[in-house]
Scaffold this motif. Structure first.
Motif, PDB file in Angstrom:
ATOM      1  N   CYS A  49      -3.517  19.050  -9.217  1.00  0.00           N
ATOM      2  CA  CYS A  49      -2.723  17.616  -8.649  1.00  0.00           C
ATOM      3  C   CYS A  49      -4.352  16.835  -7.830  1.00  0.00           C
ATOM      4  CB  CYS A  49      -1.727  17.878  -7.167  1.00  0.00           C
ATOM      5  SG  CYS A  49      -0.533  18.577  -8.380  1.00  0.00           S
ATOM      6  N   ARG A  77      -7.227  14.618  -7.222  1.00  0.00           N
ATOM      7  CA  ARG A  77      -7.637  13.522  -7.278  1.00  0.00           C
ATOM      8  C   ARG A  77      -9.384  13.093  -6.421  1.00  0.00           C
ATOM      9  NH1 ARG A  77      -3.363   9.144  -7.734  1.00  0.00           N
ATOM     10  NH2 ARG A  77      -5.047   8.112  -8.676  1.00  0.00           N
ATOM     11  N   SER A 135      -6.704  15.127 -13.222  1.00  0.00           N
ATOM     12  CA  SER A 135      -6.052  14.172 -12.574  1.00  0.00           C
ATOM     13  C   SER A 135      -7.235  14.133 -11.506  1.00  0.00           C
ATOM     14  CB  SER A 135      -4.875  14.452 -10.967  1.00  0.00           C
ATOM     15  OG  SER A 135      -3.824  14.763 -12.145  1.00  0.00           O
TER      16      SER A 135
END
Length: 638
Positions: free
Chosen positions: A157, A159, A179
């Protein structure tokens, strides 16, 4: 900014380096409550700054630091993070361990819900103990000592990854970060070959001064947004079109959308830059070839001077007595030609063999200057020079050429380049004042530059005054860059006026007549050329005519004999000296023999006189017999 995707502060604040800059990463894929906001600190050297949500800026770091405990573990070499229940509730999704003097990442248990983690300004050397934080969105490791990117493969996850000011040499182990949207690597060596999903890269205020240091970014096909503002390259005129030309996939540069017109202009400017580079490369090659050629000519010159010096030394050893005697030719004293002698570079031959350029001379026209290097360059005066080029040349420079060889081409120089007014000599073996006499045959000389290197004549204190005296009909303006004054001309006349008078007095009559004849020819030629011309034109040419016919006859007797002529005369003188020496030896030998005979005669004469008297008395003792004998001798003689 792209509407609906990014948000920033007003342009006025963005242009002020003392103001903070807020950036919001793409919000279309996140719900409003999960929106992550970043702030660029006022210290631009620490870009992109502290990654804290807006509401954490209110003394969050100090408050949180009071409730964070790092407990040493006896089972592991890593400290264990402990937070109070109140702290976990108050700051459930974020954690700041800034400036905690950490050398390793602590073990973080019971914090699986963390979304923002800050390790700024520590001494961490390796990314560890965060693989369980699978909900982590932002990881800030700015200003640490990390050498390798690792331990992030489970953070799917993630980013935002901030690794500025570390020791990372290569980007790796980021393949699973599908991501990843923002990557900060300023202060490291960059390599984005293994980041096919990277879209946004912020490199502002990273002291990037050359595009070559970030040229690897062109290999990233997914990169669509990049910032270079605040770097030295952003101030260059070529900055924008160079970036666009090498990164065609970009949609935004420095937070501004790229238009098709900008791409077109970048392409046009890039082509022009490429042409300039090719031309610059060509000029660089020509300059390098020129440098190598001049070096080669210089080596050849040194070898030649060394050979001449060795020959002169050997001749002096063979005939040292004759070399010390002054020799008179036409009333002028000839002196030997001194040569510059010095140790030859031991590696000269090896360097000469390894030289890629084998040219032994160079001819170069640069503006109004014709430069000749090496004796072979003198042959260029026989070329068919264009009228425009020949008329443009006002300065002629001679380097690594014997002055005697230059003397032979001075008449060609006068014809080929009628506007040449300035002569330069460097490494031409100008060793005596008499050599300057040869320049009198030129049409005109306004400036003369004699480089001390390779021209020992400049060691004479009065050389400039001799030049002014001998070439006074040129009305020379500068010598070695110094203006000629009227006082200089007066001093030159005082110093060398008597020399010209003595030379003309001692010159044989036939030589004086021939010189006067040349002067009269010049005057007659001028009168013929000026006949029929308008008065205005004659007045304009009056100064030049004075230069042509104004050479004083006494000065004209101070001519120059080349080294070949000097050597011929020297050989002739040696033969004469040899003959004189043999003749004198014969005279001395004959005189010695006569003297020896005279001394012997003086010793024998008394006895010889007695015998002569006795023989005479015996002969005339009988008068009749003596008379008959005499008459008989007379009859026999008839």
């Amino acid at each position: 900014m792209i509407p609906g995707k990014y948000r920033s502060v007003s342009g006025r604040a963005a242009n002020n380096v003392n103001c903070g800059l807020h950036l919001v990463i793409q919000t279309s894929s996140l719900p409003e409550k999960n929106k992550v906001e970043f702030k660029l600190s006022k210290d631009t050297s620490s870009f992109p700054g502290r990654l804290l949500q807006h509401d954490l800026e209110r003394n969050y770091s100090s408050r949180q630091g009071d409730h964070i405990n790092l407990v040493s573990s006896s089972l592991s070499s890593f400290p264990i993070l402990q937070r109070s229940s109140e702290e976990k509730i108050l700051y459930s999704d974020r954690l700041s361990l800034e400036r905690q003097k950490l050398t390793v990442c602590p073990i973080i248990n019971g914090e699986d819900h963390l979304r923002l983690l800050n390790f700024q300004h520590n001494f961490i050397t390796r990314i560890q103990n965060i693989s369980n934080l699978q909900k982590l969105i932002s990881l800030d490791l700015y200003d640490n000592q990390i050498e390798e990117i690792s331990g992030l493969s489970t953070l799917r996850c993630l980013r935002v990854l901030l690794l500025g000011k570390n020791r990372i040499k290569k980007i790796s182990n980021l393949e699973n970060l599908k991501s990843l949207d923002v990557l900060d690597l300023h202060g490291n060596q960059r390599d984005v070959d293994n980041l096919p999903c990277l879209q946004h890269l912020f490199l502002s205020f990273n002291n990037i001064s050359s595009f070559d240091s970030v040229s690897c970014l062109a290999d990233s096909s997914s990169l669509s947004d990049i910032t270079f503002d605040g770097n030295p390259i952003a101030q260059e005129s070529w900055y924008k079109h160079t970036v666009l030309q090498n990164m065609m996939q970009l949609r935004q540069l420095d937070m501004k959308r790229i238009t098709e017109e900008e791409r077109r202009m970048a392409s046009v400017l890039a082509k022009k830059e490429e042409e300039k580079k090719r031309e610059s490369h060509k000029q660089s090659l020509l300059k390098e070839k020129k440098r190598l050629t001049i070096n080669n000519v210089a080596r050849q010159w040194d070898l030649q001077q060394q050979r001449v010096a060795n020959i002169a030394t050997n001749e002096d050893r063979k005939d040292s007595d004759s070399a010390q005697d002054p020799c008179q030719i036409d009333g002028s004293t000839l002196s030997a030609f001194p040569e510059e002698t010095g140790p030859l570079d031991s590696g000269l031959n090896n360097a000469l063999q390894g030289l890629s350029v084998i040219d032994t001379y160079l001819v170069e026209v640069d503006g109004d200057t014709l430069s000749l290097y090496g004796s072979g360059a003198l042959e260029s005066l026989d070329r068919n020079w264009s009228v425009q080029t020949a008329g443009m040349i006002t300065t002629v420079s001679f380097t690594f050429i014997e002055f005697d060889e230059i003397v032979h081409v001075l008449p060609k120089l006068k014809i080929k380049f009628p506007n040449s007014l300035h002569l330069k000599f460097k490494e031409t073996n100008l060793v005596m004042l008499q050599q300057f006499n040869a320049l009198a045959q030129l049409r005109r000389v306004d400036q003369l530059t004699i480089d001390p290197q390779g021209n020992p004549v400049v060691n004479f204190t009065l050389w400039k005054y001799y030049v002014l005296f001998r070439l006074s009909h040129f009305s020379m303006q500068k010598i070695n860059g110094t203006e000629v004054t009227q006082n200089d001309m007066i001093m030159a006349e005082r110093l060398f006026g008597i020399l010209a008078h003595v030379a003309s007095s001692e010159l044989p009559q036939y030589r004086l007549i021939s010189i006067l004849g040349d002067a009269r020819k010049k005057q007659f030629r001028y009168l013929l050329e000026s006949k029929g011309k308008k008065p205005g034109i004659i007045n304009e040419e009056n100064n030049d005519s004075k230069r042509l016919v104004g050479e004083n006859t006494n000065r004209a007797t101070l001519n120059y004999t080349t080294r070949d002529f000097y050597n011929e005369k020297l050989e002739e003188i040696k033969e004469k000296k040899k003959f004189c020496k043999m003749y004198i030896e014969d005279l001395v030998k004959e005189a010695t023999e006569i003297n020896m005979k005279n001394e012997a005669l003086q010793k024998l004469w008394p006895q010889m006189f007695i015998e002569l008297v006795r023989d005479a008395v015996i002969e005339i003792r009988n008068k009749n017999s003596y008379m008959k004998l005499c008459l008989q001798q007379i009859t026999d003689q008839k």
